[in-house]
Every structure is written in C-alpha cells, then in structure tokens.
Motif scaffolding. Sequence first.
Motif, PDB file in Angstrom:
ATOM      1  N   GLY A   1      10.885  -1.260  11.288  1.00 26.33           N
ATOM      2  CA  GLY A   1      10.568  -0.120  10.443  1.00 26.33           C
ATOM      3  C   GLY A   1      11.714   0.365   9.585  1.00 26.33           C
ATOM      4  N   THR A   2      12.846  -0.316   9.629  1.00 26.62           N
ATOM      5  CA  THR A   2      13.996   0.074   8.807  1.00 26.62           C
ATOM      6  C   THR A   2      13.744  -0.308   7.363  1.00 26.62           C
ATOM      7  N   ASN A   3      13.909   0.655   6.447  1.00 27.42           N
ATOM      8  CA  ASN A   3      13.700   0.413   5.024  1.00 27.42           C
ATOM      9  C   ASN A   3      14.948  -0.156   4.366  1.00 27.42           C
ATOM     10  N   TYR A   4      14.719  -0.932   3.302  1.00 30.50           N
ATOM     11  CA  TYR A   4      15.811  -1.515   2.520  1.00 30.50           C
ATOM     12  C   TYR A   4      15.629  -1.130   1.058  1.00 30.50           C
ATOM     13  N   VAL A   5      16.722  -0.675   0.451  1.00 31.46           N
ATOM     14  CA  VAL A   5      16.727  -0.281  -0.953  1.00 31.46           C
ATOM     15  C   VAL A   5      17.909  -0.948  -1.636  1.00 31.46           C
ATOM     16  N   ALA A   6      17.682  -1.461  -2.838  1.00 33.15           N
ATOM     17  CA  ALA A   6      18.776  -1.994  -3.655  1.00 33.15           C
ATOM     18  C   ALA A   6      19.085  -0.997  -4.770  1.00 33.15           C
TER      19      ALA A   6
ATOM     20  N   ALA B   1      24.710   3.411   4.138  1.00 34.49           N
ATOM     21  CA  ALA B   1      23.737   4.493   4.244  1.00 34.49           C
ATOM     22  C   ALA B   1      23.448   5.070   2.861  1.00 34.49           C
ATOM     23  N   PRO B   2      22.324   5.740   2.687  1.00 38.01           N
ATOM     24  CA  PRO B   2      22.008   6.360   1.394  1.00 38.01           C
ATOM     25  C   PRO B   2      23.037   7.418   0.999  1.00 38.01           C
ATOM     26  N   ARG B   3      23.239   7.566  -0.326  1.00 38.02           N
ATOM     27  CA  ARG B   3      24.120   8.601  -0.871  1.00 38.02           C
ATOM     28  C   ARG B   3      23.311   9.524  -1.773  1.00 38.02           C
TER      29      ARG B   3
ATOM     30  N   ASN C   1       0.832  -1.211   0.000  1.00 38.19           N
ATOM     31  CA  ASN C   1       0.000   0.000   0.000  1.00 38.19           C
ATOM     32  C   ASN C   1       0.862   1.254   0.000  1.00 38.19           C
ATOM     33  N   GLY C   2       1.906   1.252   0.804  1.00 39.12           N
ATOM     34  CA  GLY C   2       2.776   2.415   0.896  1.00 39.12           C
ATOM     35  C   GLY C   2       3.534   2.702  -0.384  1.00 39.12           C
ATOM     36  N   ARG C   3       3.777   1.662  -1.195  1.00 42.52           N
ATOM     37  CA  ARG C   3       4.518   1.875  -2.441  1.00 42.52           C
ATOM     38  C   ARG C   3       3.744   2.748  -3.410  1.00 42.52           C
ATOM     39  N   ARG C   4       2.434   2.800  -3.263  1.00 44.58           N
ATOM     40  CA  ARG C   4       1.611   3.594  -4.176  1.00 44.58           C
ATOM     41  C   ARG C   4       1.472   5.050  -3.739  1.00 44.58           C
ATOM     42  N   GLU C   5       2.044   5.372  -2.596  1.00 48.44           N
ATOM     43  CA  GLU C   5       1.935   6.729  -2.057  1.00 48.44           C
ATOM     44  C   GLU C   5       3.217   7.505  -2.319  1.00 48.44           C
ATOM     45  N   GLY C   6       3.222   8.304  -3.389  1.00 44.20           N
ATOM     46  CA  GLY C   6       4.400   9.101  -3.716  1.00 44.20           C
ATOM     47  C   GLY C   6       5.530   8.242  -4.247  1.00 44.20           C
ATOM     48  N   ASP C   7       6.744   8.618  -3.917  1.00 45.43           N
ATOM     49  CA  ASP C   7       7.949   7.917  -4.376  1.00 45.43           C
ATOM     50  C   ASP C   7       8.583   7.212  -3.188  1.00 45.43           C
ATOM     51  N   PRO C   8       8.340   5.900  -3.036  1.00 51.05           N
ATOM     52  CA  PRO C   8       8.869   5.200  -1.857  1.00 51.05           C
ATOM     53  C   PRO C   8      10.394   5.170  -1.808  1.00 51.05           C
ATOM     54  N   ILE C   9      11.046   5.187  -2.965  1.00 50.66           N
ATOM     55  CA  ILE C   9      12.512   5.170  -2.972  1.00 50.66           C
ATOM     56  C   ILE C   9      13.051   6.488  -2.446  1.00 50.66           C
ATOM     57  N   ALA C  10      12.536   7.597  -2.955  1.00 51.84           N
ATOM     58  CA  ALA C  10      12.995   8.906  -2.494  1.00 51.84           C
ATOM     59  C   ALA C  10      12.749   9.067  -0.997  1.00 51.84           C
ATOM     60  N   LYS C  11      11.576   8.613  -0.546  1.00 56.43           N
ATOM     61  CA  LYS C  11      11.261   8.711   0.877  1.00 56.43           C
ATOM     62  C   LYS C  11      12.229   7.881   1.703  1.00 56.43           C
ATOM     63  N   ALA C  12      12.519   6.655   1.254  1.00 60.25           N
ATOM     64  CA  ALA C  12      13.433   5.790   2.002  1.00 60.25           C
ATOM     65  C   ALA C  12      14.851   6.358   2.006  1.00 60.25           C
ATOM     66  N   LEU C  13      15.297   6.870   0.868  1.00 62.02           N
ATOM     67  CA  LEU C  13      16.666   7.379   0.772  1.00 62.02           C
ATOM     68  C   LEU C  13      16.857   8.672   1.546  1.00 62.02           C
TER      69      LEU C  13
ATOM     70  N   ASP D   1      15.907   8.988   4.502  1.00 64.66           N
ATOM     71  CA  ASP D   1      16.042   8.539   5.893  1.00 64.66           C
ATOM     72  C   ASP D   1      17.436   7.940   6.076  1.00 64.66           C
ATOM     73  N   ALA D   2      18.229   8.512   6.942  1.00 60.36           N
ATOM     74  CA  ALA D   2      19.611   8.061   7.133  1.00 60.36           C
ATOM     75  C   ALA D   2      19.696   6.644   7.675  1.00 60.36           C
ATOM     76  N   SER D   3      18.604   6.150   8.284  1.00 60.03           N
ATOM     77  CA  SER D   3      18.633   4.791   8.839  1.00 60.03           C
ATOM     78  C   SER D   3      18.380   3.717   7.788  1.00 60.03           C
ATOM     79  N   THR D   4      17.963   4.131   6.579  1.00 58.07           N
ATOM     80  CA  THR D   4      17.705   3.169   5.507  1.00 58.07           C
ATOM     81  C   THR D   4      18.976   2.403   5.162  1.00 58.07           C
ATOM     82  N   ARG D   5      18.820   1.119   4.880  1.00 58.72           N
ATOM     83  CA  ARG D   5      19.959   0.279   4.524  1.00 58.72           C
ATOM     84  C   ARG D   5      19.945   0.040   3.019  1.00 58.72           C
ATOM     85  N   VAL D   6      21.050   0.351   2.386  1.00 60.84           N
ATOM     86  CA  VAL D   6      21.180   0.241   0.939  1.00 60.84           C
ATOM     87  C   VAL D   6      22.113  -0.908   0.602  1.00 60.84           C
ATOM     88  N   VAL D   7      21.708  -1.706  -0.378  1.00 59.36           N
ATOM     89  CA  VAL D   7      22.523  -2.813  -0.868  1.00 59.36           C
ATOM     90  C   VAL D   7      22.835  -2.555  -2.335  1.00 59.36           C
ATOM     91  N   ASP D   8      24.104  -2.592  -2.696  1.00 59.45           N
ATOM     92  CA  ASP D   8      24.520  -2.449  -4.093  1.00 59.45           C
ATOM     93  C   ASP D   8      24.531  -3.817  -4.756  1.00 59.45           C
TER      94      ASP D   8
END
Length: 317
Positions: free
Chosen positions: A84-89, A65-67, A23-35, A37-44
């Motif tokens: 509640g920690t977000n994860y982005v690849a 951390a996000p760049r 549901n949250g993915r449809r609200e705005g840009d979830p990637i921008a919102k997650a990035l 947040d300094a607590s978001t964990r990013v995986v390359d």
Amino acid sequence: MSLDSEALLDLSLSRGTLHRNGNGRREGDPIAKALADASTRVVDIADGRVLTCRVDGRLRLVHRAPRFDDGGESGLYLGHDDDGTNYVAIVHEGPESASSPDRGWRSLREAGADLDDTDSGVLTTAVALANWHARHRFCPRCGGPTVVEEGGWVRRCTADGSQHYPRTDAAIIVAVVDDDERILLARGPHWPEGRLSVLAGFVEAGESLEAAVHREVMEEVGLSVTDLVYKGNQPWPFPASLMVGYTAHATGTEVTLDPAEIVEAHWFTRGELSFAARSGEVGIPPRVSIARQLIEHWHGGPIEAASDSRPTVEATR
C-alpha cells in the motif's frame, strides 16, 4: 506465428510490480493525497536520471519522504506496492546533479537491468510519463495549452476540453537466424561503427505484429522469413515504445540493404559473435534491452561484451 514455452520472462523493464490504481487516480488529486502521507516514497528525476545507491551490493533507487514544495505539474503518481505504499516522481526541469553519474545519478538505460522489480517498475513508469509530458504540452486537436489531471496520466485541453492519454508506439524486434543457426546483426546509419543489433521497426497503421516483422525484415535487408516465434515484450520509453520480440528463420542469406535504414549487416556464428563482442570489435545492445536478451537467447547464455563498460549509446532499439 507460434508461441514459445521458453519466452523471455526476465526482461529488465517488464518486471514492474506496482499497482497503477487506475480507478483511484480519478478520485480527487492522487498526488496531493499521496504526498500528504509521510510513508509515500518520492523519486526525483532530472534530465532523465535518478539518484541511485548500492545496498548490500544491490543497486537501488534513492527514495525520500514528501516535502512541502512537491506536487503541482511536476508531480507524477506512479502507483502503490503490495504493502500500500505510494510512489510519486517529481520531475525537475533543470539538470540538478544528474549530469554527474559518479555521484549516483543514473539513467534508465544504465540502471534498469540492475534494479529489483519494484524499482524497475518505478523508474520505467516515471521515465515514460516524463517523456510524454515533455512532448505533449499542447493539444493535438486545436493547439491549445493542456493541464495535467489524474496524477499525471491525463492532459486536458483548456480550450476544447479534450482529454489526452500517454501514447505507446508498438514496435517489433526480431532475431533472424539462417539454416546454419547464424544470427543476422545490423547497424543503422546514425549508430557508431561497430555497434550492431537485431532488426527492429515500428508497426504501421492497420498492420499486425507479424506482418510488421515480415515487412521490416524485407525492407531493411531484403530477406523473407518464416517460423515466427513470439518471445516476449518490453516497454522502451525512449521516448514511448513497446518492443515486441520475435525470432524468425531466414529463407536465404543474401542481404540487400536499404541504406536509409541499414548501412551494414553481417551473419555471425555463436563463436564469432562471442569473440567479436569480448574483443570490442562489435558492440552489442546493453543488458537492459530486449535486443540483448534475444541475442543471448540465441547464443545459449550470457555474452561477455566490452561494450558493457562503455557509455550507453542512445538508439531506438
């Protein structure tokens, strides 16, 4: 078909615990919102590999951390954990350092069995989405270019406006056993000699899972089976399968091979397979796969295999 109280519950790629936040993915840009947040964990992820390390002897993904340069179409929102920690690849087109496994870059096949539940889910989802995006840059309806939406979970055609979602191809995988409790293992034509596995195949249009088991076993090795028992399922994003596992009982033992699908098939007792795998005469599937779990479930415990120390063979099962 029956259900089994001893279903395979510890399948490596089925242990993910992330909340996908549909549901949250449809609200705005979830990637921008997650990035943001300094607590978001990013995986390359590059060339299908991610950076890993060992912490107290346990294999872990290396998060960062996000760049400021993260995001865009290279970003994939994977979800959030119980805290509640977000994860982005972030998917990199070039190989980065991923061509050097000794520097800690590992594929899902190499790392999946050793990661904890959270990291396993992060990597499996990231690989599945990355593979889908790499193959679906254009609209299947009109051929127009598509753009990424909803954090990487949708591609929208810029020409006709149609939306397209990650696909998953259902496939069955089955351990066939005879009256003497021997297991049947086989080799496909594109596999190296000695590499054997249980039978598997894609579910066809309009077909049930159980019908697919009967058809695939008959087509590949000419055997009829009974007593189908569901054992569990596992995502297998190479590139986009869901493997649904069964055991089945063969009504006969004389195999008739379809050379387009199977070039050899052999019956093994537990002792014969244990010796052949340990000596390297037979290579069995890697520990990350449901195929290995089906074999070891029949065997009654783990199998020591020389093939575990070799590079993983790219195969469909």
